[in-house]
Design an enzyme around this catalytic site. Structure first.
Site, mmCIF file in Angstrom:
data_model
loop_
_atom_site.group_PDB
_atom_site.id
_atom_site.type_symbol
_atom_site.label_atom_id
_atom_site.label_comp_id
_atom_site.label_asym_id
_atom_site.label_seq_id
_atom_site.Cartn_x
_atom_site.Cartn_y
_atom_site.Cartn_z
ATOM 1 N N HIS A 173 25.445 37.064 49.387
ATOM 2 C CA HIS A 173 24.788 36.565 50.590
ATOM 3 C C HIS A 173 23.295 36.669 50.386
ATOM 4 O O HIS A 173 22.793 37.745 50.063
ATOM 5 C CB HIS A 173 25.251 37.354 51.813
ATOM 6 C CG HIS A 173 26.705 37.128 52.090
ATOM 7 N ND1 HIS A 173 27.688 37.923 51.560
ATOM 8 C CD2 HIS A 173 27.332 36.139 52.770
ATOM 9 C CE1 HIS A 173 28.864 37.451 51.924
ATOM 10 N NE2 HIS A 173 28.686 36.365 52.660
ATOM 11 N N ARG B 66 43.811 37.853 52.368
ATOM 12 C CA ARG B 66 44.019 36.766 53.317
ATOM 13 C C ARG B 66 45.500 36.466 53.369
ATOM 14 O O ARG B 66 46.156 36.414 52.333
ATOM 15 C CB ARG B 66 43.272 35.494 52.881
ATOM 16 C CG ARG B 66 41.779 35.679 52.934
ATOM 17 C CD ARG B 66 41.061 34.406 52.576
ATOM 18 N NE ARG B 66 39.636 34.681 52.421
ATOM 19 C CZ ARG B 66 38.760 33.807 51.958
ATOM 20 N NH1 ARG B 66 39.160 32.596 51.601
ATOM 21 N NH2 ARG B 66 37.490 34.136 51.838
ATOM 22 N N CYS C 171 31.077 39.176 54.105
ATOM 23 C CA CYS C 171 29.776 38.977 54.758
ATOM 24 C C CYS C 171 29.343 40.157 55.637
ATOM 25 O O CYS C 171 28.166 40.506 55.688
ATOM 26 C CB CYS C 171 29.792 37.740 55.637
ATOM 27 S SG CYS C 171 30.949 36.476 55.153
ATOM 28 N N GLN D 145 36.263 38.001 45.015
ATOM 29 C CA GLN D 145 35.289 36.912 44.928
ATOM 30 C C GLN D 145 34.006 37.408 44.277
ATOM 31 O O GLN D 145 33.628 38.558 44.474
ATOM 32 C CB GLN D 145 34.905 36.432 46.323
ATOM 33 C CG GLN D 145 36.002 35.801 47.114
ATOM 34 C CD GLN D 145 35.504 35.459 48.502
ATOM 35 O OE1 GLN D 145 35.113 36.340 49.269
ATOM 36 N NE2 GLN D 145 35.489 34.188 48.828
ATOM 37 N N LYS E 137 27.246 22.564 53.747
ATOM 38 C CA LYS E 137 27.582 23.258 52.496
ATOM 39 C C LYS E 137 27.621 22.300 51.320
ATOM 40 O O LYS E 137 27.697 21.087 51.489
ATOM 41 C CB LYS E 137 28.940 23.946 52.633
ATOM 42 C CG LYS E 137 30.077 22.954 52.876
ATOM 43 C CD LYS E 137 31.434 23.621 52.827
ATOM 44 C CE LYS E 137 32.509 22.578 53.135
ATOM 45 N NZ LYS E 137 33.859 23.020 52.921
ATOM 46 N N HIS F 173 25.871 31.868 52.191
ATOM 47 C CA HIS F 173 27.045 32.441 51.543
ATOM 48 C C HIS F 173 27.247 31.634 50.270
ATOM 49 O O HIS F 173 27.209 30.406 50.326
ATOM 50 C CB HIS F 173 28.338 32.247 52.340
ATOM 51 C CG HIS F 173 28.305 32.622 53.771
ATOM 52 N ND1 HIS F 173 28.932 33.739 54.250
ATOM 53 C CD2 HIS F 173 27.763 32.009 54.847
ATOM 54 C CE1 HIS F 173 28.785 33.791 55.561
ATOM 55 N NE2 HIS F 173 28.077 32.759 55.947
ATOM 56 N N ASP G 128 31.000 37.200 45.227
ATOM 57 C CA ASP G 128 30.413 36.782 46.491
ATOM 58 C C ASP G 128 28.978 37.298 46.603
ATOM 59 O O ASP G 128 28.695 38.431 46.239
ATOM 60 C CB ASP G 128 31.258 37.392 47.619
ATOM 61 C CG ASP G 128 31.093 36.636 48.920
ATOM 62 O OD1 ASP G 128 30.376 35.621 48.927
ATOM 63 O OD2 ASP G 128 31.673 37.070 49.924
HETATM 64 ZN ZN LIG Z 1 30.119 35.195 53.395
#
Ligand SMILES: [Zn+2]
Ligand SMILES: [Zn+2]
Length: 643
Positions: free
Chosen positions: A389, A367, A338, A385, A468, A514, A387
């Site tokens: 945004h 992680r 992010c 990911q 979410k 996200h 991912d």
């Molecule tokens: Zn994020």
């Protein structure tokens, strides 16, 4: 005798003598309880899960809990763990008892015994459990003063139980007894051991007390149980099937990936075919995202520690992060993507006309997962990911979420996964104004309804910074996997002071979404491997065609055929080894290659190939042109976007 008013889920009531057992009260209203009384496992009284034998002493609302609910299954399986413990107590004098919870699809119990249990031990324990179940002894609850319980368990040498009691600060603790076995337990339990109609002990493994490797290694016996034999059979069949499909096993057989101690736990080495599979998935993702108006970005793997402090990760997520130091400057290795995306947003002054902005990154994150939970590709310490945004105005939120849901639906459909959706709403501990939460939750809800999606609601299960939607896909053998999520966030735009200039010329705060579609690529590939049992559809198969020569006289022809197929855009592997053709075919079959092109003297003379397909076997000979035509029909590159 005084009476109480008991209210059932359908809002009907009954006047019953005070002290009536909850199970009895429910039986008086069979229609209001799920299932027949025989299948009742526990009761919910004013929201609290209790035994069916618990006396009702005040006006209350009551509801039956059956095996069809997660709580019911937990009570059932946890009761089974007590029976397991009783059997071990009978057969292994001196065994000490730790904990025996229900888990996702069964239960376990941890024992401190002198030597590990053998498969023969498990058989003996199962036999003893069957006797205990046949005796149908009741589970009896009692209460004991905490200190009395502490000295009682200590006196019996039950040090693990004593340690558990030490952590309890209530003046009394509850004890459950069935037959000759007594256990410290909060409950609730089934009424008697005979309710367990089918069970099986599945495995035994070492497990440290409290999961801490500094503690003593205990022996954990896993099992499962069901209210009928057919359900157990179905389950056992499914875990048998799951074992065959285990991505760690298939990953080795197909030479897709490996792990090495020298590299470190949870760190994946992608071998050529696995890397190719990953490339195919990632290429698919890039095309799909570009087609849907996302922009590709990249951020660095390490970012200054100050930035992680600002985002709140340092305070809330630090123990899962890796840190490093360069030139006396502390850096955090990103566990999420992010921050870079927000910094890219902030690199310009933004107007409402620029929004929405959809930043997409195949972002690799690290992680720290405890070594005990690492599992193949599904739980790793470094993963990528898909991912993105989305930064938009509050007015755009619903439309953007609808777009993401449509995207997820298309992608799941392409891979052949059914899926379920859950909306998680505001938890007790949360930040942000009521208006923000209402807006975001409303937008998620409306987008779900507008897209015609059925969804469950997890009340209070959202993140502290926003509501979410979680999407769980179902694989070929009915297992659920969490992959996609769509999450609204109020905090990060605030903490990073993201703004845009609204139509009225005033700076305003944008909203951030996200979202991931496949989630972790590593994990998604694990799911694909298990879903397809390694037999990938043509478009995903790292090797689409194996070219097999019958004798070395066809080597040159084999190379030519392979080159022609490659030039036509297909992924080809040549097998020119000096091996019997039967052996080569068997190997290509085990490698689950969709097509084989078998080349002998006749095929070479005629410029043809003998074709075998993974599912159908021999399908005759084709000219090379016809074969390429057949491969082209399979669709090498998949896309779900409308051109
Ligand atoms: Zn994020
Ligand atoms: Zn218990």
């Amino acid at each position: 005798m005084s009476t109480i008013t008991v209210t059932f889920p359908d809002n009907t009531t009954a006047e019953l003598p005070s002290g009536t057992a909850s199970g009895k009260a429910l039986q008086s209203r069979i229609a209001a309880a799920p299932g027949t009384p025989g299948s009742l496992i526990a009761a919910r009284v004013d929201g609290r899960l209790t035994d069916l034998t618990t006396p009702l002493t005040a006006d209350c609302r009551i509801e039956g809990v059956g095996f069809d609910s997660p709580e019911g299954r937990d009570v059932f399986r946890h009761s089974s763990s007590h029976i397991l413990a009783e059997a071990v107590a009978d057969l292994f004098p001196g065994a000490k008892f730790a904990i025996g919870p229900a888990i996702e699809e069964g239960f376990y119990y941890d024992f401190d015994v002198e030597k590990p249990f053998t498969p023969e031990d498990l058989e003996r324990i199962e036999k003893r459990m069957a006797e205990i179940i046949k005796a149908n002894t009741p589970f009896v609850r009692s209460e004991m003063a905490r200190d009395e319980a502490l000295s009682s368990f200590r006196g019996k040498g039950e040090l693990y139980k004593a340690e558990l009691i030490e952590a309890i600060h209530d003046p009394t603790v509850s004890i459950y007894r069935q037959g000759g076995f007594t256990d410290l337990c909060r409950g609730p339990h089934i009424t008697s051991t005979g309710k367990i109609k089918a069970f099986k002990l599945l495995s035994v493994a070492g497990a440290y007390w409290r999961g801490d490797e500094k503690n003593r290694m205990l022996q954990r016996i896993y099992g499962t149980s069901f209210p009928d034999k057919a359900a157990l059979e179905t389950y056992l069949h499914r875990i048998e099937e799951a074992k065959k499909r285990d991505h760690r096993k298939i990953g080795k057989e197909l030479d897709l990936f490996s792990f090495a101690d020298e590299v470190g736990p949870g760190l994946v080495l992608w071998h050529p075919k696995g890397a190719l599979l990953r490339y195919i998935v990632e290429e698919f993702e890039r095309r799909e995202h570009l087609a849907r108006g996302y922009q590709m970005v990249f951020g660095p793997r390490i970012l200054r520690e100050e930035l992680w402090r600002r985002s709140g990760h340092y305070d809330n997520y630090r123990e899962n992060m890796y840190f490093t130091e360069i030139d006396e400057q502390r850096y955090g290795i990103k566990p999420m993507n992010c921050l870079s995306h927000m910094m890219i947003y902030k690199s310009h002054r933004r107007s409402y006309r620029d929004l929405p902005l959809r930043y997409f990154e195949l972002g690799t994150v690290n992680r720290h997962e405890k070594s005990g939970v690492l599992h193949g590709l599904t739980r790793v310490r470094e993963f990528t990911q898909d991912d993105a945004h989305i930064i938009c105005t509050p007015e755009q939120l619903q439309g953007e979420i609808a777009g993401v849901l449509g995207f997820i639906k298309d992608v799941m459909g392409l891979f052949g996964f059914a899926f379920t959706l859950e909306l998680s709403t505001r938890p007790e501990k949360s930040i942000g104004s009521d208006a923000d939460w209402d807006l975001a939750t409303g937008a998620l809800r409306e987008a779900l309804a507008g897209g015609g999606f059925a969804f469950a609601i997890n009340e209070g299960d959202g993140a502290f910074y926003g509501p979410k939607i979680d999407i769980k896909l179902q694989d070929a053998i009915g297992r659920s996997w969490q992959c996609a999520t769509v999450q609204c966030d109020f905090t990060l735009p605030e903490r990073f002071d993201l703004t845009y200039i609204a139509a009225d010329g005033q700076p305003k705060r944008p909203v951030m979404i996200h979202r991931v579609v496949l989630g972790s690529i590593e994990r998604f590939i694990a799911v694909l491997i298990e879903h397809f049992a390694g037999a990938f559809p043509f478009w995903l198969a790292p090797v689409q065609v194996a070219v097999l020569t019958i004798t070395s006289a066809q080597d040159q022809y084999g190379r030519e055929v392979a080159a022609r197929l490659r030039a036509a855009g297909h992924r080809v592997e040549e097998d020119l080894r000096n091996e019997k053709i039967g052996y080569k075919i068997r190997e290509a079959q085990l490698q689950k290659v969709p097509f084989m092109a078998i080349l002998g003297a006749r095929e070479q003379a005629e410029g043809r190939v003998a074709v075998r397909r993974r599912e159908q076997g021999d399908v005759g000979t084709l000219s090379l042109e016809e074969f390429i035509g057949l491969l082209n029909e399979q669709g090498g590159q998949r896309t779900v976007t409308v051109a």
